[in-house]
Scaffold this active site. Sequence first.
Site, PDB file in Angstrom:
ATOM      1  N   TYR A  80       0.905  -1.370  -0.120  1.00 23.27           N
ATOM      2  CA  TYR A  80       0.100   0.173   0.230  1.00 23.27           C
ATOM      3  C   TYR A  80       0.714   1.202  -0.135  1.00 23.27           C
ATOM      4  CZ  TYR A  80      -4.009   2.712   0.927  1.00 23.27           C
ATOM      5  OH  TYR A  80      -5.052   3.795   0.909  1.00 23.27           O
ATOM      6  N   PHE A 132     -10.440  18.447 -25.731  1.00 19.51           N
ATOM      7  CA  PHE A 132     -10.971  16.987 -25.844  1.00 19.51           C
ATOM      8  C   PHE A 132     -11.959  16.971 -24.934  1.00 19.51           C
ATOM      9  CE2 PHE A 132     -10.656  12.630 -24.310  1.00 19.51           C
ATOM     10  CZ  PHE A 132     -10.542  12.069 -25.614  1.00 19.51           C
ATOM     11  N   THR A 133     -13.024  16.041 -25.329  1.00 18.84           N
ATOM     12  CA  THR A 133     -14.395  15.988 -24.590  1.00 18.84           C
ATOM     13  C   THR A 133     -14.281  15.879 -23.115  1.00 18.84           C
ATOM     14  OG1 THR A 133     -14.130  13.593 -24.828  1.00 18.84           O
ATOM     15  CG2 THR A 133     -15.655  14.591 -26.350  1.00 18.84           C
ATOM     16  N   ASP A 223      -1.333  18.363 -22.432  1.00 23.82           N
ATOM     17  CA  ASP A 223      -2.050  17.127 -22.392  1.00 23.82           C
ATOM     18  C   ASP A 223      -1.133  16.119 -23.069  1.00 23.82           C
ATOM     19  OD1 ASP A 223      -3.587  14.885 -22.725  1.00 23.82           O
ATOM     20  OD2 ASP A 223      -5.261  15.948 -23.033  1.00 23.82           O
ATOM     21  N   LYS A 266      -3.041   5.423 -23.589  1.00 26.01           N
ATOM     22  CA  LYS A 266      -2.403   5.592 -24.750  1.00 26.01           C
ATOM     23  C   LYS A 266      -0.885   5.972 -24.683  1.00 26.01           C
ATOM     24  CE  LYS A 266      -6.852   7.961 -25.467  1.00 26.01           C
ATOM     25  NZ  LYS A 266      -7.840   8.920 -25.072  1.00 26.01           N
ATOM     26  N   ARG A 389     -17.903  10.201 -35.709  1.00 28.82           N
ATOM     27  CA  ARG A 389     -17.339  11.424 -35.165  1.00 28.82           C
ATOM     28  C   ARG A 389     -18.120  12.614 -35.847  1.00 28.82           C
ATOM     29  NH1 ARG A 389     -15.243  11.065 -30.045  1.00 28.82           N
ATOM     30  NH2 ARG A 389     -17.214  10.634 -29.746  1.00 28.82           N
ATOM     31  N   PHE A 455     -24.250   9.198 -28.536  1.00 29.48           N
ATOM     32  CA  PHE A 455     -23.365   8.460 -29.202  1.00 29.48           C
ATOM     33  C   PHE A 455     -23.114   7.192 -28.675  1.00 29.48           C
ATOM     34  CE2 PHE A 455     -19.121   8.943 -27.699  1.00 29.48           C
ATOM     35  CZ  PHE A 455     -19.357  10.230 -26.889  1.00 29.48           C
TER      36      PHE A 455
HETATM   37  C1  PLP Z   1      -8.048   9.902 -24.029  1.00 30.00           C
HETATM   38  C2  PLP Z   1      -7.397  11.199 -23.739  1.00 30.00           C
HETATM   39  C3  PLP Z   1      -8.095  11.807 -22.484  1.00 30.00           C
HETATM   40  C4  PLP Z   1      -8.679  10.873 -21.505  1.00 30.00           C
HETATM   41  O1  PLP Z   1      -8.013  10.032 -20.924  1.00 30.00           O
HETATM   42  P1  PLP Z   1      -8.717   8.635 -20.405  1.00 30.00           P
HETATM   43  O2  PLP Z   1      -7.479   7.921 -19.855  1.00 30.00           O
HETATM   44  O3  PLP Z   1      -9.672   8.058 -21.499  1.00 30.00           O
HETATM   45  O4  PLP Z   1      -9.566   9.088 -19.257  1.00 30.00           O
HETATM   46  C5  PLP Z   1      -7.545  13.066 -22.455  1.00 30.00           C
HETATM   47  N1  PLP Z   1      -6.892  13.796 -23.317  1.00 30.00           N
HETATM   48  C6  PLP Z   1      -6.460  13.243 -24.418  1.00 30.00           C
HETATM   49  C7  PLP Z   1      -5.900  14.107 -25.506  1.00 30.00           C
HETATM   50  C8  PLP Z   1      -7.049  11.881 -24.800  1.00 30.00           C
HETATM   51  O5  PLP Z   1      -6.688  11.285 -25.998  1.00 30.00           O
END
Ligand code: PLP
Length: 482
Positions: A80, A132-133, A223, A266, A389, A455
Site C-alpha cells: 500500500y 478534448f471531450t 496534455d 495511450k 465523429r 453516441f
Molecule cells: C484519451 C484522452 C484523454 C482522457 O484519457 P482517459 O484515460 O480516457 O480518461 C485526455 N486527453 C486526450 C488527448 C486523450 O486522447
Amino acid sequence: MSNVRFKTMEQMPLEMHKVKIVQKLNLLPVEERLKAIQEAGSNTFLLQNRDVFMDMLTDSGVNAMSDRQQAAMMVADDSYAGSETFTRLSKVLKDIFGMDMFLPAHQGRACENIISQAMVKKGTFVPMNYHFTTTRAHINLNGGTVLELIADKGLETTSEEPFKGNMDLDRLKKSIQKVGKGNVAFVRMEAGTNLIGGQPFSLENLEGVSSICKENGISLVLDASLLADNLYFIKKREEAYKDSSIREITAKMASLCDIIYFSARKLGCARGGAILTRDKELFNRMKGLVTLYEGFLTYGGMSVREMEALTVGLEETMDEDMICQGPDFIQFMVNELKKRGVPVITPGGGLGCHINAMEFVNHIPQSEYPAGALASALFIAGGIRGMERGTVSEDRDADGNEKHADMELVRLALPRRVFTLSQVMYAVDRITWLYENREMIGGLEFTEEPAILRFFFGRLQEKGDWQERLAEKFRKDFGDSL
Ligand SMILES: *Cc1c(COP(=O)(O)O)cnc(C)c1O
C-alpha cells in the site's frame, strides 16, 4: 520505421517488432454482420466484440504491450505504501520529463478532474489549441470556459500542413489581453490533437506558447496523452529537430511546460494516468485531491502491475522504432485510400485514419447522420468497427434542436502495434468497395435517443431498407466468400 529502403518494391511501413501472442479473430458472413449491426441499433459502440473482425473504435487501453512490459508486470510490488513499483515509475518519469514531482491517477480524465479542481475558478478561462471531450467537461464543471485557439489551417480537411495542431499565437495574445491575465486559469496544449484527427503541434509553436505564458505569469499545461505520435512527427516533419533524439525532443518540450499530464491508456501502452510538475505549490494543491479521489499517493487508483508496464512502456516510447508504427501505418492507409479516390483527412495523423463522410456520402443530409450511416455500412461491408465523429456525437441544445457537427467523420483508429499490414489492406479494400457502392448507402434515424452523450448508448435504424440491399449487393459481388 527505421532507415530501411525497399529496393524492388514500393516503399511501405515495416514493423520493427515481431508478434509473440495472438488473439483469434472472427469474420462473420455478411448476413450475420447485417443482423449484428441492426441488433446494435446501427451504433458501433453497441456491437459485441465477438462479432467484430477489425476493432478500429479507439486506441485507448487496447495498444499491444511488449514482452518486456508483460515481464515487468510480474515483479510489481503490491504494498500500500512505500511501493518499489512507485519508486521505479517515479524515476523513469523524472529521467524522461525532468519533473521531480509525480501524482498518479487512474486515467487521463482523472488527472483533468484534479488539475481543474485545483486551478480553475468560476469565471476563469482556459485557452487551448483544441479541446478534448473530457477536458472541456471538467473545466466547465468547475465554472471555467474553454477558448479554442487552433490555427485556421488545423480545421482544413485536406491539407499538406504538417502541424495542424498548432495554436494561433496571435489569438492567444489577444485572448489574454481581452479576458485579463488574472482570469486565465492556465493555458493548455494537447499533443497529437485528438478530435481534429491526431494532428501534432510543432516544437516551435510550443516555444511560442510558452514564452507568451511566461510573459504573463500563466501556467502552461501539456496534455501528453498522444505525445508518442507528436514526438515522432516533430522528428520527421520539423527541420530543426531532424537530428535530435526522441529523448532530447521530449526533454525540450517538458522544459517549456509547468504541468504535464497524460492518459496511460495511450501513452506508454498500459492503463492509468499521471500528473507531473516541478512546482511545489501546484503539487501541494493537487496532492490532497489525489488521495481523496484516486487513492494513496503511491498508486492513485492504478494497479501496480499496470504501473510496472507503464514504466517500461514510457522507456520504450523514447525509441523511434517503437513509436513509428502507428503514424507510419496510418500514413500508408491514408495514401492507399487517397489513391483510390476515397475522401480522407490529410495529412495522416497519429491516432487513426479519418474518412470524410460529408464527401463520401454527400447525398445524405446531416439530419440523417452521414457519418453514423457510413460507420454502419462499413461494418456490413467488412466487419470493421469504426467510430462516428459527427452529428450523432453532438447532443441536442437546451431547446431540443439538433446541432450539426462541423465535420462528419468516421474514425478508424489503429491501436498501436495491433494490426498487420494485410489487415490494413483488407480494410482499404472493403472501404473502396463501399465507395464504389456509396449511392446505396442511406440515412439513419433515432429510435432511442438519450439526452446526453447519445453516441454511446443511442439506438438508430436505417431509413428504408438500404442495409439489406447493401448486404445483398455484397453477396452478389463476393459470391460465397466472406
Ligand atoms: C484519451 C484522452 C484523454 C482522457 O484519457 P482517459 O484515460 O480516457 O480518461 C485526455 N486527453 C486526450 C488527448 C486523450 O486522447
